[in-house]
Design a protein around this motif. Sequence first.
Motif, PDB file in Angstrom:
ATOM      1  N   ASN A  81       4.497  56.095  58.141  1.00  0.00           N
ATOM      2  CA  ASN A  81       4.461  55.641  56.759  1.00  0.00           C
ATOM      3  C   ASN A  81       5.825  55.878  56.107  1.00  0.00           C
ATOM      4  N   ARG A  82       6.449  54.799  55.620  1.00  0.00           N
ATOM      5  CA  ARG A  82       7.795  54.903  55.034  1.00  0.00           C
ATOM      6  C   ARG A  82       7.840  55.819  53.817  1.00  0.00           C
ATOM      7  N   ARG A  83       6.840  55.727  52.963  1.00  0.00           N
ATOM      8  CA  ARG A  83       6.830  56.555  51.757  1.00  0.00           C
ATOM      9  C   ARG A  83       6.702  58.031  52.125  1.00  0.00           C
ATOM     10  N   GLN A  84       5.833  58.332  53.066  1.00  0.00           N
ATOM     11  CA  GLN A  84       5.682  59.719  53.498  1.00  0.00           C
ATOM     12  C   GLN A  84       6.980  60.237  54.122  1.00  0.00           C
ATOM     13  N   LYS A  85       7.615  59.398  54.918  1.00  0.00           N
ATOM     14  CA  LYS A  85       8.888  59.771  55.534  1.00  0.00           C
ATOM     15  C   LYS A  85       9.930  60.069  54.455  1.00  0.00           C
ATOM     16  N   MET A  86       9.993  59.212  53.431  1.00  0.00           N
ATOM     17  CA  MET A  86      10.941  59.409  52.347  1.00  0.00           C
ATOM     18  C   MET A  86      10.661  60.721  51.617  1.00  0.00           C
ATOM     19  N   LEU A  87       9.396  60.992  51.319  1.00  0.00           N
ATOM     20  CA  LEU A  87       9.027  62.227  50.625  1.00  0.00           C
ATOM     21  C   LEU A  87       9.415  63.463  51.436  1.00  0.00           C
ATOM     22  N   LEU A  88       9.156  63.422  52.734  1.00  0.00           N
ATOM     23  CA  LEU A  88       9.513  64.551  53.594  1.00  0.00           C
ATOM     24  C   LEU A  88      11.029  64.761  53.645  1.00  0.00           C
ATOM     25  N   GLU A  89      11.775  63.668  53.717  1.00  0.00           N
ATOM     26  CA  GLU A  89      13.239  63.786  53.729  1.00  0.00           C
ATOM     27  C   GLU A  89      13.747  64.385  52.427  1.00  0.00           C
ATOM     28  N   LEU A  90      13.230  63.878  51.298  1.00  0.00           N
ATOM     29  CA  LEU A  90      13.670  64.394  50.004  1.00  0.00           C
ATOM     30  C   LEU A  90      13.344  65.877  49.850  1.00  0.00           C
ATOM     31  N   ARG A  91      12.171  66.259  50.291  1.00  0.00           N
ATOM     32  CA  ARG A  91      11.715  67.641  50.095  1.00  0.00           C
ATOM     33  C   ARG A  91      12.349  68.611  51.084  1.00  0.00           C
ATOM     34  N   TYR A  92      12.278  68.308  52.358  1.00  0.00           N
ATOM     35  CA  TYR A  92      12.647  69.291  53.361  1.00  0.00           C
ATOM     36  C   TYR A  92      14.046  69.133  53.924  1.00  0.00           C
ATOM     37  N   ILE A  93      14.577  67.939  53.927  1.00  0.00           N
ATOM     38  CA  ILE A  93      15.937  67.749  54.430  1.00  0.00           C
ATOM     39  C   ILE A  93      16.942  67.813  53.283  1.00  0.00           C
ATOM     40  N   ASN A  94      16.640  67.133  52.167  1.00  0.00           N
ATOM     41  CA  ASN A  94      17.551  67.150  51.022  1.00  0.00           C
ATOM     42  C   ASN A  94      17.310  68.334  50.099  1.00  0.00           C
ATOM     43  N   GLY A  95      16.167  69.011  50.249  1.00  0.00           N
ATOM     44  CA  GLY A  95      15.913  70.241  49.499  1.00  0.00           C
ATOM     45  C   GLY A  95      15.525  70.063  48.045  1.00  0.00           C
ATOM     46  N   LEU A  96      15.037  68.878  47.666  1.00  0.00           N
ATOM     47  CA  LEU A  96      14.637  68.667  46.273  1.00  0.00           C
ATOM     48  C   LEU A  96      13.299  69.344  45.986  1.00  0.00           C
ATOM     49  N   THR A  97      13.109  69.740  44.737  1.00  0.00           N
ATOM     50  CA  THR A  97      11.827  70.297  44.328  1.00  0.00           C
ATOM     51  C   THR A  97      10.837  69.158  44.113  1.00  0.00           C
ATOM     52  N   VAL A  98       9.559  69.508  43.973  1.00  0.00           N
ATOM     53  CA  VAL A  98       8.540  68.490  43.723  1.00  0.00           C
ATOM     54  C   VAL A  98       8.848  67.757  42.415  1.00  0.00           C
ATOM     55  N   TRP A 113       1.616  66.677  50.433  1.00  0.00           N
ATOM     56  CA  TRP A 113       0.600  67.352  51.236  1.00  0.00           C
ATOM     57  C   TRP A 113       0.124  66.425  52.355  1.00  0.00           C
ATOM     58  N   ARG A 114      -0.147  65.165  51.984  1.00  0.00           N
ATOM     59  CA  ARG A 114      -0.589  64.189  52.992  1.00  0.00           C
ATOM     60  C   ARG A 114       0.524  63.920  54.008  1.00  0.00           C
ATOM     61  N   ALA A 115       1.772  63.882  53.543  1.00  0.00           N
ATOM     62  CA  ALA A 115       2.906  63.612  54.450  1.00  0.00           C
ATOM     63  C   ALA A 115       3.059  64.756  55.448  1.00  0.00           C
ATOM     64  N   VAL A 116       2.945  65.984  54.986  1.00  0.00           N
ATOM     65  CA  VAL A 116       3.062  67.131  55.894  1.00  0.00           C
ATOM     66  C   VAL A 116       1.927  67.074  56.913  1.00  0.00           C
ATOM     67  N   ASN A 117       0.742  66.742  56.467  1.00  0.00           N
ATOM     68  CA  ASN A 117      -0.394  66.629  57.400  1.00  0.00           C
ATOM     69  C   ASN A 117      -0.189  65.507  58.409  1.00  0.00           C
ATOM     70  N   ALA A 118       0.610  64.508  58.069  1.00  0.00           N
ATOM     71  CA  ALA A 118       0.852  63.377  58.972  1.00  0.00           C
ATOM     72  C   ALA A 118       1.823  63.731  60.092  1.00  0.00           C
ATOM     73  N   LEU A 119       2.533  64.864  59.952  1.00  0.00           N
ATOM     74  CA  LEU A 119       3.478  65.257  60.983  1.00  0.00           C
ATOM     75  C   LEU A 119       2.757  65.565  62.295  1.00  0.00           C
ATOM     76  N   ASN A 120       3.303  65.082  63.376  1.00  0.00           N
ATOM     77  CA  ASN A 120       2.732  65.360  64.706  1.00  0.00           C
ATOM     78  C   ASN A 120       3.448  66.555  65.306  1.00  0.00           C
ATOM     79  N   MET A 121       2.798  67.704  65.187  1.00  0.00           N
ATOM     80  CA  MET A 121       3.401  68.950  65.709  1.00  0.00           C
ATOM     81  C   MET A 121       2.510  69.535  66.772  1.00  0.00           C
TER      82      MET A 121
END
Length: 135
Positions: free
Chosen positions: A91-108, A127-135
């Motif tokens: 999901n592109r939106r989830q990917k974008m949210l994860l990048e902004l939060r965890y790679i770019n370090g932005l707050t919610v 929350w949904r994006a983190v759950n979508a991660l395949n770990m």
Amino acid sequence: MTYKEKDLMLRQYREDVIRLRGLVQEAERWEQIAMSTAISSEYSSGGGNTGGRVQTAATNAADIVQDIRRDMDGIRAERQEVRRLVEGVQNRRQKMLLELRYINGLTVDQIANEIGKSHKWTRESLWRAVNALNM
């Protein structure tokens, strides 16, 4: 892997990046102290213990730089793993949210402002994006 475990791993990466930035700033500060002390000792005629202070500042800066180099390897490996996980999200939106939060370090709140959504929507979507991660 549970949401909590995924979130903990992602947060650990962000904290490591923040710590590394702090170490870099501290090393720069010690290098400036060493330089300013060395320069002032060249122009002072009083002798004193400026050589010892320059040596202490230079040693502190060298120790911090050594810490930075050691930590960078671990953080580089964490970054590759986080990027690999984020790239695996379809999901592109989830990917974008994860990048902004965890790679770019932005707050919610920063993310919500950036994308024009509410804090609640952004938090739930993350929350949904983190759950979508395949770990």
